[in-house]
Design a protein around this motif. Sequence first.
Motif, short mmCIF file in Angstrom:
data_model
loop_
_atom_site.label_atom_id
_atom_site.label_comp_id
_atom_site.label_asym_id
_atom_site.label_seq_id
_atom_site.Cartn_x
_atom_site.Cartn_y
_atom_site.Cartn_z
N ALA A 50 34.98 51.62 55.33
CA ALA A 50 34.37 50.73 54.34
C ALA A 50 34.31 51.40 52.97
N GLU A 51 34.07 52.73 52.94
CA GLU A 51 34.04 53.44 51.67
C GLU A 51 35.42 53.49 51.03
N LEU A 52 36.44 53.65 51.88
CA LEU A 52 37.81 53.64 51.36
C LEU A 52 38.15 52.30 50.73
N VAL A 53 37.79 51.23 51.42
CA VAL A 53 38.05 49.89 50.89
C VAL A 53 37.29 49.69 49.58
N ARG A 54 36.03 50.14 49.56
CA ARG A 54 35.23 49.97 48.35
C ARG A 54 35.84 50.75 47.19
N ALA A 55 36.23 52.00 47.44
CA ALA A 55 36.84 52.80 46.38
C ALA A 55 38.14 52.18 45.89
N ASN A 56 38.95 51.69 46.84
CA ASN A 56 40.20 51.04 46.47
C ASN A 56 39.95 49.82 45.59
N ASN A 57 38.99 48.98 46.00
CA ASN A 57 38.68 47.78 45.24
C ASN A 57 38.19 48.13 43.84
N GLU A 58 37.35 49.16 43.76
CA GLU A 58 36.80 49.54 42.46
C GLU A 58 37.88 50.08 41.53
N VAL A 59 38.80 50.88 42.06
CA VAL A 59 39.90 51.38 41.22
C VAL A 59 40.79 50.22 40.77
N HIS A 60 41.09 49.33 41.72
CA HIS A 60 41.92 48.16 41.40
C HIS A 60 41.27 47.35 40.27
N GLU A 61 39.98 47.06 40.41
CA GLU A 61 39.28 46.27 39.40
C GLU A 61 39.20 47.02 38.07
N TYR A 62 39.02 48.34 38.14
CA TYR A 62 38.94 49.14 36.92
C TYR A 62 40.23 49.02 36.10
N PHE A 63 41.38 49.24 36.78
CA PHE A 63 42.64 49.18 36.04
C PHE A 63 43.01 47.75 35.65
N GLU A 64 42.54 46.76 36.39
CA GLU A 64 42.71 45.37 35.97
C GLU A 64 42.03 45.16 34.61
N LEU A 65 40.78 45.60 34.50
CA LEU A 65 40.04 45.43 33.25
C LEU A 65 40.65 46.25 32.13
N LEU A 66 41.06 47.49 32.45
CA LEU A 66 41.66 48.33 31.42
C LEU A 66 42.99 47.75 30.94
N ALA A 67 43.76 47.18 31.87
CA ALA A 67 45.03 46.56 31.50
C ALA A 67 44.81 45.36 30.58
N ARG A 68 43.77 44.58 30.86
CA ARG A 68 43.47 43.44 29.98
C ARG A 68 43.14 43.93 28.57
N ALA A 69 42.37 45.02 28.50
CA ALA A 69 42.02 45.56 27.19
C ALA A 69 43.25 46.06 26.44
N ARG A 70 44.17 46.69 27.17
CA ARG A 70 45.39 47.21 26.53
C ARG A 70 46.34 46.08 26.13
N ARG A 71 46.31 44.97 26.84
CA ARG A 71 47.13 43.82 26.42
C ARG A 71 46.63 43.29 25.08
N ARG A 72 45.31 43.27 24.90
CA ARG A 72 44.76 42.79 23.64
C ARG A 72 44.98 43.79 22.51
N ARG A 73 44.85 45.09 22.87
CA ARG A 73 44.97 46.12 21.85
C ARG A 73 45.73 47.31 22.43
N PRO A 74 47.06 47.29 22.36
CA PRO A 74 47.86 48.40 22.92
C PRO A 74 47.55 49.71 22.23
#
Length: 420
Positions: free
Chosen positions: A196-220
């Motif tokens: 469960a901790e592995l899944v949680r860590a994976n989800n959190e990393v996935h969500e983190y880079f999703e948000l960071l990617a959105r920010a970089r799309r707006r401002r590379p």
Amino acid sequence: MTTASSPGFFAGLLNPANRADPYPLYDRMREHGPVRLGGGPVVVLTSYRDCATVLRHPAAVVDRRHAALPLGPTPTHDLAGERAAELAGTHSFLFRDAPDHTRLRRLVAKAFTPAVVRAMAPRITAIADAALDRAAERGRLDVVADLAYPLPITVICELLGVPVEDEPRLRAWSSMLARTLDPVSGTAVTGRPDPAELVRANNEVHEYFELLARARRRRPGDDLLSALIAAEESGDALTHDELIATCGLLLIAGHETTVNLIANATLALLGHRHHLAILRTAGAFAGPVIEETLRYDPPVQLVPRIARDAISLPDIEIASGDMIVMLLAAANRDPEMFDDPGRFDPARENRHLAFGLGQHFCLGAPLARLEADIALTRFARRVREPRLTGQPPYREHVTLRGPSAIPLSYKEILPANADS
């Protein structure tokens, strides 16, 4: 060919009691020859000849769909299903073969060319010196916590464009997800990470880079993530899932292995103080020390492959679908390849397998070498009369080997400009 009974050699490999010094076990395994676990579709190789052959063999692939066993990223999958392996698995070029591997690797490789890496040397030196400055202010030094971890995590975060304040979270996620690279056996190992901790860590990393990617799309920015987003938006070079998985892979591979390389090399130098004395006055000696550490105590102990087609080796026939576990740490101490392999000797001719061979040769090898070179050189020049204050504990990882702490006593830590 030999067949291991359960728990046999593989159980010994996974046994936490062998973490501090697995090399006597590796020697016994190599002397025993190739092992097929319990007569099943998992083969363990330990000789330099066999490992080098398979690493270069066109039928030895990484795509898990060719495996006879249902696999996560490890030989005996026992984790938390597909989602736990997703980030470092299906969409990552670590587990892709040509042509996808070639396409994805080419996109990332531009950030790791020798010229680009060399240009990073002043910044890496500044990070290393700042880490030692902080230790000097505190009056205590743990090589892992104070130097080996901060240096590569800062470098990879800056390379990706991760805000510096987010480094602690990424470091924790990376340490957890690195465990998905380990072989797993319910009978042979205790203290496994909670699925469960592995899944949680994976989800959190996935969500983190999703948000960071959105920010970089707006401002590379002038970072690798922005460059990868530009490649994704230009056509079919990179899908969104591949983009997120590549960020996760670079986070883990970009610093976990280098932490261990710096730590293992430091331990080797502390155990061979005449080499440490040479390095203190001859910075060029860092290169041979690093190469010998990669052979003598490599940060990556084993790598898996899958036989897409049958592979014939002198002492074993590998069937299509077999999982092949190559113990690089055993191969790097093969006496048929290296004289007196248990001796730490930076002067030896060194053709180790620590970075692999063939198309999956470690992409980040130039950066890892440079980071280790600078870390070791700054440590040797600035930390005077370092001494271990106890036996270093080792991390629970099987695939990635390194101490979890190296606490030291020392006479003084010289100012950064003392040798200029």
